[in-house]
Enzyme design. Structure first.
Site, mmCIF file in Angstrom:
data_model
loop_
_atom_site.group_PDB
_atom_site.id
_atom_site.type_symbol
_atom_site.label_atom_id
_atom_site.label_comp_id
_atom_site.label_asym_id
_atom_site.label_seq_id
_atom_site.Cartn_x
_atom_site.Cartn_y
_atom_site.Cartn_z
ATOM 1 N N HIS A 54 0.858 -1.193 0.000
ATOM 2 C CA HIS A 54 0.000 0.000 0.000
ATOM 3 C C HIS A 54 0.893 1.242 0.000
ATOM 4 O O HIS A 54 2.023 1.217 0.496
ATOM 5 C CB HIS A 54 -0.876 0.004 1.256
ATOM 6 C CG HIS A 54 -1.974 -1.006 1.238
ATOM 7 N ND1 HIS A 54 -3.047 -0.955 2.094
ATOM 8 C CD2 HIS A 54 -2.168 -2.091 0.454
ATOM 9 C CE1 HIS A 54 -3.862 -1.979 1.852
ATOM 10 N NE2 HIS A 54 -3.349 -2.683 0.861
ATOM 11 N N GLU A 56 0.915 3.906 1.799
ATOM 12 C CA GLU A 56 1.396 4.340 3.121
ATOM 13 C C GLU A 56 2.583 3.498 3.588
ATOM 14 O O GLU A 56 3.531 4.012 4.197
ATOM 15 C CB GLU A 56 0.293 4.195 4.176
ATOM 16 C CG GLU A 56 -0.970 4.988 3.917
ATOM 17 C CD GLU A 56 -2.024 4.153 3.155
ATOM 18 O OE1 GLU A 56 -1.671 3.455 2.183
ATOM 19 O OE2 GLU A 56 -3.202 4.213 3.546
ATOM 20 N N CYS A 84 -6.142 1.824 5.856
ATOM 21 C CA CYS A 84 -6.758 0.593 6.371
ATOM 22 C C CYS A 84 -6.145 0.254 7.733
ATOM 23 O O CYS A 84 -5.231 0.923 8.208
ATOM 24 C CB CYS A 84 -6.524 -0.551 5.376
ATOM 25 S SG CYS A 84 -4.813 -1.113 5.348
ATOM 26 N N CYS A 87 -2.313 -0.257 7.646
ATOM 27 C CA CYS A 87 -1.550 0.988 7.519
ATOM 28 C C CYS A 87 -1.646 1.823 8.793
ATOM 29 O O CYS A 87 -0.672 2.449 9.198
ATOM 30 C CB CYS A 87 -2.013 1.765 6.296
ATOM 31 S SG CYS A 87 -1.560 0.917 4.764
#
Lengths: 150, 150
Positions: A54, A56, A84, A87
């Site tokens: 992801h 992040e 999410c 993260c």
């Protein structure tokens, strides 16, 4: 919304656009330290065949490498879509100062939607969470992407 | 506790011992697919200067690479200590079948202690969570490590 937050969120949106071009779910993030962007990246889950890639996560790893420390004190993370659970957990571990996100993610969001993990008093680190910066632009990119997939 | 679970948890404990020798918080994990260990690793946060380099994260990435897919259907993850929020988020994204952990982590645990993220009905993926396999051995390694630091 401050002009400063808008400025950095625009950079995160540009990263999300790059993800879109690469056929990845269009989410972008930048880390800001000392008034400057120190790392920026976008979701690369498909390219890297890695469910953890992801935006992040990539930005947190990159920032740690650049600062040569894993504690990201002094860092603000800007991300186009609400992080999410994974993260949010990463941001807690990283000890960031502040999170700014664009649009909420009602299905997976761990900052406001499903959980408010940045503000859980049981955690050993908490941080300020701001939302809604360029939310419409961020959400529109997601809608266009999923529409193009149907 | 099945003999099978004990067998694989022993391998995770060996990884935790490696972490201890490398002066990392001693947590180890292995991923099992088709009855065999497909990936194994331990916490490498200090070595990699990466706050995300938890045993589970490294094992999930490695397993994705080996299986050449990000969906880890068919995979059971064994880890010596209860996964944190970040790692639980990663396991949800990865769509693993089953999680087996040793000892609980009352401060950071996201599988049973603080949250029960593997079983949240709002998530798009849920999985079986078993605990307590070789818990005493796993916890003892942690206690020895932190005692050696004082």
């Amino acid at each position: 919304m401050s002009e400063r937050d808008k400025f950095f969120m625009k950079a995160a949106i540009r990263e999300a656009e790059r993800a879109f071009q690469e056929d990845e779910v269009p989410i972008g993030a930048v880390a800001v330290f000392d008034g400057k962007i120190i790392a920026s990246n976008h979701n690369r889950k498909e390219q890297l065949r890695d469910p953890l890639a992801h935006a992040e996560m990539l930005v947190v790893s990159e920032t740690s490498k650049k600062l040569e420390r894993w504690r990201l004190t002094g860092v603000t993370l800007y991300v186009t879509i609400e992080p999410c659970l994974m993260c949010m957990g990463a941001l807690i571990h990283s000890r960031i100062d502040r999170l700014v996100f664009g649009a909420r993610d009602p299905k997976f969001g761990g900052a406001k939607s499903l959980y408010e993990l940045g503000e859980d008093p049981r955690m050993n680190h908490r941080f300020e969470v701001a939302e809604g910066v360029m939310a419409e632009e961020a959400a529109q990119l997601m809608r266009s992407f999923f529409a193009s997939k149907r």
